[in-house]
Design a protein around this motif. Structure first.
Motif, PDB file in Angstrom:
ATOM      1  N   ARG A   1       0.827  -1.206   0.000  1.00  0.00           N
ATOM      2  CA  ARG A   1       0.000   0.000   0.000  1.00  0.00           C
ATOM      3  C   ARG A   1       0.866   1.263   0.000  1.00  0.00           C
ATOM      4  O   ARG A   1       0.531   2.248  -0.656  1.00  0.00           O
ATOM      5  N   TYR A   2       1.975   1.239   0.744  1.00  0.00           N
ATOM      6  CA  TYR A   2       2.892   2.383   0.718  1.00  0.00           C
ATOM      7  C   TYR A   2       3.486   2.568  -0.671  1.00  0.00           C
ATOM      8  O   TYR A   2       3.600   3.694  -1.167  1.00  0.00           O
TER       9      TYR A   2
ATOM     10  N   LEU B   1       4.157  14.831   0.692  1.00  0.00           N
ATOM     11  CA  LEU B   1       4.503  14.594   2.099  1.00  0.00           C
ATOM     12  C   LEU B   1       3.588  13.507   2.659  1.00  0.00           C
ATOM     13  O   LEU B   1       2.367  13.683   2.673  1.00  0.00           O
ATOM     14  N   PRO B   2       4.147  12.387   3.123  1.00  0.00           N
ATOM     15  CA  PRO B   2       3.300  11.265   3.546  1.00  0.00           C
ATOM     16  C   PRO B   2       2.309  11.605   4.666  1.00  0.00           C
ATOM     17  O   PRO B   2       1.197  11.089   4.676  1.00  0.00           O
ATOM     18  N   PHE B   3       2.680  12.475   5.591  1.00  0.00           N
ATOM     19  CA  PHE B   3       1.781  12.764   6.706  1.00  0.00           C
ATOM     20  C   PHE B   3       0.609  13.660   6.306  1.00  0.00           C
ATOM     21  O   PHE B   3      -0.376  13.747   7.025  1.00  0.00           O
ATOM     22  N   SER B   4       0.709  14.332   5.157  1.00  0.00           N
ATOM     23  CA  SER B   4      -0.397  15.181   4.701  1.00  0.00           C
ATOM     24  C   SER B   4      -0.958  14.697   3.364  1.00  0.00           C
ATOM     25  O   SER B   4      -1.668  15.445   2.687  1.00  0.00           O
TER      26      SER B   4
ATOM     27  N   SER C   1      -6.924  10.435  -7.728  1.00  0.00           N
ATOM     28  CA  SER C   1      -7.018  11.115  -6.438  1.00  0.00           C
ATOM     29  C   SER C   1      -7.900  10.333  -5.473  1.00  0.00           C
ATOM     30  O   SER C   1      -7.571  10.192  -4.288  1.00  0.00           O
ATOM     31  N   LEU C   2      -9.015   9.813  -5.965  1.00  0.00           N
ATOM     32  CA  LEU C   2      -9.884   8.989  -5.121  1.00  0.00           C
ATOM     33  C   LEU C   2      -9.184   7.699  -4.707  1.00  0.00           C
ATOM     34  O   LEU C   2      -9.306   7.249  -3.559  1.00  0.00           O
ATOM     35  N   LEU C   3      -8.441   7.110  -5.630  1.00  0.00           N
ATOM     36  CA  LEU C   3      -7.697   5.892  -5.315  1.00  0.00           C
ATOM     37  C   LEU C   3      -6.630   6.165  -4.255  1.00  0.00           C
ATOM     38  O   LEU C   3      -6.417   5.348  -3.355  1.00  0.00           O
ATOM     39  N   LEU C   4      -5.987   7.306  -4.323  1.00  0.00           N
ATOM     40  CA  LEU C   4      -4.988   7.666  -3.317  1.00  0.00           C
ATOM     41  C   LEU C   4      -5.626   7.808  -1.938  1.00  0.00           C
ATOM     42  O   LEU C   4      -5.030   7.403  -0.934  1.00  0.00           O
ATOM     43  N   LEU C   5      -6.825   8.344  -1.875  1.00  0.00           N
ATOM     44  CA  LEU C   5      -7.528   8.436  -0.596  1.00  0.00           C
ATOM     45  C   LEU C   5      -7.761   7.057   0.015  1.00  0.00           C
ATOM     46  O   LEU C   5      -7.663   6.874   1.227  1.00  0.00           O
ATOM     47  N   VAL C   6      -8.058   6.089  -0.825  1.00  0.00           N
ATOM     48  CA  VAL C   6      -8.363   4.734  -0.339  1.00  0.00           C
ATOM     49  C   VAL C   6      -7.092   3.952  -0.030  1.00  0.00           C
ATOM     50  O   VAL C   6      -7.019   3.246   0.979  1.00  0.00           O
ATOM     51  N   VAL C   7      -6.079   4.077  -0.868  1.00  0.00           N
ATOM     52  CA  VAL C   7      -4.899   3.222  -0.766  1.00  0.00           C
ATOM     53  C   VAL C   7      -3.933   3.671   0.325  1.00  0.00           C
ATOM     54  O   VAL C   7      -3.334   2.836   0.999  1.00  0.00           O
ATOM     55  N   HIS C   8      -3.772   4.986   0.527  1.00  0.00           N
ATOM     56  CA  HIS C   8      -2.767   5.455   1.480  1.00  0.00           C
ATOM     57  C   HIS C   8      -3.067   4.912   2.873  1.00  0.00           C
ATOM     58  O   HIS C   8      -4.142   5.138   3.421  1.00  0.00           O
ATOM     59  N   PRO C   9      -2.106   4.179   3.471  1.00  0.00           N
ATOM     60  CA  PRO C   9      -2.389   3.500   4.733  1.00  0.00           C
ATOM     61  C   PRO C   9      -2.483   4.418   5.936  1.00  0.00           C
ATOM     62  O   PRO C   9      -3.114   4.075   6.923  1.00  0.00           O
TER      63      PRO C   9
END
Length: 161
Positions: free
Chosen positions: A5-6, A81-84, A135-143
């Protein structure tokens, strides 16, 4: 699974950030007149000039173009930035959702007239839909962050649940 996922999250984030930079600052390989948000002369950007002309709202060009470009650059920085990353993805969903909605409105339409008078064949619309999906996929995939701060033994896990 978390490592996968990362990796997918980083791949999507880099692709979105590259597209944001492409749309705002430097289209490759050779910039076409009417496609660069920050460097086109006022009234010459294909999308925003068409919006201003068909809607009668003169704020679309050049003010709307610069605001959209700044939002895209902020989203690109936040996505890298991974945290944001999720906040950046939410901003990207809002940007591309607005783009898709405007393409489906009578103001813009799916096909845009380019500065040379030809139609784009729906390319701008297709790019907006693909980037909205990414963008929607990134919302779902980012752990995101792990919910546990320490490793639990099986007995601790079952007592907790």
């Amino acid at each position: 699974m978390r490592t996968f996922r990362y990796a997918v999250s980083w791949g999507i984030a880099l692709a979105l950030a590259a597209m944001f930079l492409h749309l705002t600052l430097h289209p490759w390989p050779a910039p076409v007149a009417g496609d660069v948000k920050f460097f086109d002369p006022p009234g010459q950007h294909a999308v925003f000039a068409a919006l201003a002309e068909k809607s009668g709202i003169t704020l679309f060009e050049p003010a709307g173009r610069f605001v959209a470009g700044l939002l895209e650059l902020v989203a690109a920085i936040l996505i890298l930035l991974p945290f944001s990353r999720r906040l950046g993805a939410v901003i990207a969903v809002l940007i591309f959702g607005t783009g898709v909605a405007l393409h489906l409105s009578p103001w813009l339409g799916r096909e845009i007239t380019l500065p040379d008078g030809a139609l784009d064949g729906g390319t701008h619309f297709l790019v907006a839909v693909i980037l909205l999906a990414l963008s929607l996929l990134l919302l779902v995939v980012h752990p995101g962050r792990s919910r546990t701060s320490r490793v639990l033994t099986p007995a601790q896990y079952w007592r907790q649940a």
